[in-house]
Scaffold this motif. Structure first.
Motif: not given
Length: 247
Positions: A24-31, A38-41, A229-230
């Motif tokens: 999975l390619l993820i755009n890591k959010p600021y902060k 990883v935990g969110k997914i 989020a998406e």
């Protein structure tokens, strides 16, 4: 229409097979930390009990491409992590911070008078090719089993070891002092914060990193990444989560 419905309407997702392994390619959010992603997914994939990991840590204040692997594909994390990286960012010339970025407050300031654009372009030369650099004291590098940033936050000084890295490209893309924008292509293990700090010293001045985005890792591009989020909204919208295959 709810926010989740809006997200699902604008994003197309494939049929995932997380147990067999997904990249999975993820755009890591600021902060966010890389572990936050990883935990969110991982939480969105419950009740599956799958391995989920990332290939190549991004600092909390950095954004951009983070590769997440699930299931059997986690065995290939090291190979993805070893690939060349590309970044764009902004440094602030004329000041330094202990962390080399905006995590800590400015501790020294320097005058900018006399520094020309020609000086700035020329200062990139020593940082191209095979170079050596020290990791920042505020970094995730482990010394005697403990992260350097933990020691730094306790006020402890640690002897840092030089690291060999390769910088294939270091381009200045905008100069509006005190800000300088840049693009860097480099090997695994390169600390952009350290490079920025060394760049400031090359100009007999100081510099710290104010913005950083990873735009590429190997052949994978940020433009193809999901927003966290998406993806999470999509996974949680599924009525049934497929169970892992029997072993």
């Amino acid at each position: 229409m709810t926010e989740r419905e809006n997200l699902l309407k604008t994003t197309t997702f494939p049929e995932f097979n997380f147990a067999e392994g997904e990249l999975l390619l993820i755009n890591k959010p600021y902060k966010w930390t890389s572990f936050d992603v990883v935990g969110k997914i991982r939480n969105s994939l419950k009740p599956l009990k799958l391995k989920v990991g990332h290939a190549g840590t991004l600092d909390p204040l950095a954004t951009g491409l983070l590769i997440i692997c699930t299931g059997k594909l986690t065995k290939q994390i090291d190979s993805f992590q070893a690939e060349e990286k590309e970044y764009t960012g902004t440094m602030v010339l004329g000041a330094t911070t202990p962390s080399f970025d905006m995590e800590t407050a400015v501790d020294q300031e320097f005058p900018l008078e006399g520094i020309t654009e020609e000086d700035i372009y020329a200062a990139t030369a020593p940082f191209k090719g095979d170079i050596q650099q020290y990791p920042p004291a505020h970094s995730a590098v482990k010394v005697n089993g403990e992260r350097l940033y933990v020691k730094a936050r306790r006020g402890e000084e640690t002897e840092l070891r030089l690291r060999n890295v390769t910088v294939s490209a270091f381009e200045i893309t905008r100069i509006e002092l005190p800000e300088i924008d840049f693009r860097i292509v480099c090997s695994k293990g390169t600390y952009i914060r350290s490079l920025v700090s060394d760049f400031g010293r090359q100009l007999n001045n100081g510099a710290y990193l104010s913005k950083l985005t990873r735009t590429r890792s190997g052949s994978f591009q940020l433009e193809n990444a999901y927003e966290v989020a998406e993806l999470v909204a999509h996974l949680r919208s599924k009525k049934e989560v497929p169970t892992a295959p029997e072993i």
